[in-house]
Design a protein around this motif. Sequence first.
Motif, PDB file in Angstrom:
ATOM      1  N   THR A 134       5.788 -45.769  20.158  1.00  0.00           N
ATOM      2  CA  THR A 134       6.641 -46.804  20.741  1.00  0.00           C
ATOM      3  C   THR A 134       7.334 -46.284  21.994  1.00  0.00           C
ATOM      4  O   THR A 134       7.410 -46.970  23.016  1.00  0.00           O
ATOM      5  CB  THR A 134       7.691 -47.271  19.720  1.00  0.00           C
ATOM      6  N   ILE A 139       5.300 -55.387  22.043  1.00  0.00           N
ATOM      7  CA  ILE A 139       6.622 -54.909  22.438  1.00  0.00           C
ATOM      8  C   ILE A 139       7.294 -55.918  23.360  1.00  0.00           C
ATOM      9  O   ILE A 139       8.468 -56.282  23.183  1.00  0.00           O
ATOM     10  CB  ILE A 139       6.520 -53.536  23.133  1.00  0.00           C
ATOM     11  N   ALA A 170      10.659 -49.889  16.851  1.00  0.00           N
ATOM     12  CA  ALA A 170       9.535 -49.288  16.133  1.00  0.00           C
ATOM     13  C   ALA A 170       9.461 -49.799  14.700  1.00  0.00           C
ATOM     14  O   ALA A 170       8.373 -50.096  14.184  1.00  0.00           O
ATOM     15  CB  ALA A 170       9.673 -47.770  16.148  1.00  0.00           C
TER      16      ALA A 170
END
Length: 260
Positions: free
Chosen positions: A38, A11, A28
């Motif tokens: 997420t 991420i 996501a």
Amino acid sequence: MSAILERSFKIMEHLAEHPEGRQLSALATDLGMPLSATHRLLAELIRCGYVRQDQNHGDYRLTIKLVSLGLSFLSNSGIVDVAQPLLDRLAAESGELVRLAVVDGDDLTFVAKAQGARRGLRYDPDMGLSVNLSCSSAGHAWLSTMTDEEVLQLVARQGLGKPGEFGPKAPTTVRAVLTYVRNARKRGFSMINEVFAPAMTAMAAPIRIGNGAAIGVVTIAGPLVRLTEERMLALGPALLATAEDVAHASGASAMFKKRA
């Protein structure tokens, strides 16, 4: 726990590529992760101070905390303090962008730079990114300090550059990479022409302490119209001298000293 860490880093790496921010659903989708997972990871990253959410649009962005950690690490290691005056000198002499990359395991990462171009075209790519070994002068210079077998193993682990993401002359086979590497060994420094990017050239020399493994690389890069093959060959001695000077000064850096 390892899966959570891996997803969290993915991420942050993805957000680093999108400083304008990303919506939850887009993030996501891009990462192939469930929306709920997420969201939970983003909430934890926000709590820890590494991510923030725009209150107006809902986009998620990295904070400067991660950048601060990296800058603090570089400052405490002494790498930039040792190398910067030497990079500045070479940038002034060459009139082009000069950068320092350091070896970290199987990766090569740019950590310092000096811009010598005062007018006209200026080449100044992002810093802090891992170097693609097969399509860069820095990668070829580092690989030139290894055996052919070690080159094959390292390039195989990282993979070749994807067509279309680099220059028109980027090598698409390991055999082609080896040609660049062997030429760099003979010359003492690497040279590329429209390999990393269209209309751009670059050269690089490894930083070695004694007969040990390379601890880093010094590069010069610029537009082809200015940094021609003839110009690169003329700058070769200055590039090699700078790499040698950085090697001699490396004892002042805690990181370099440990690796020496």
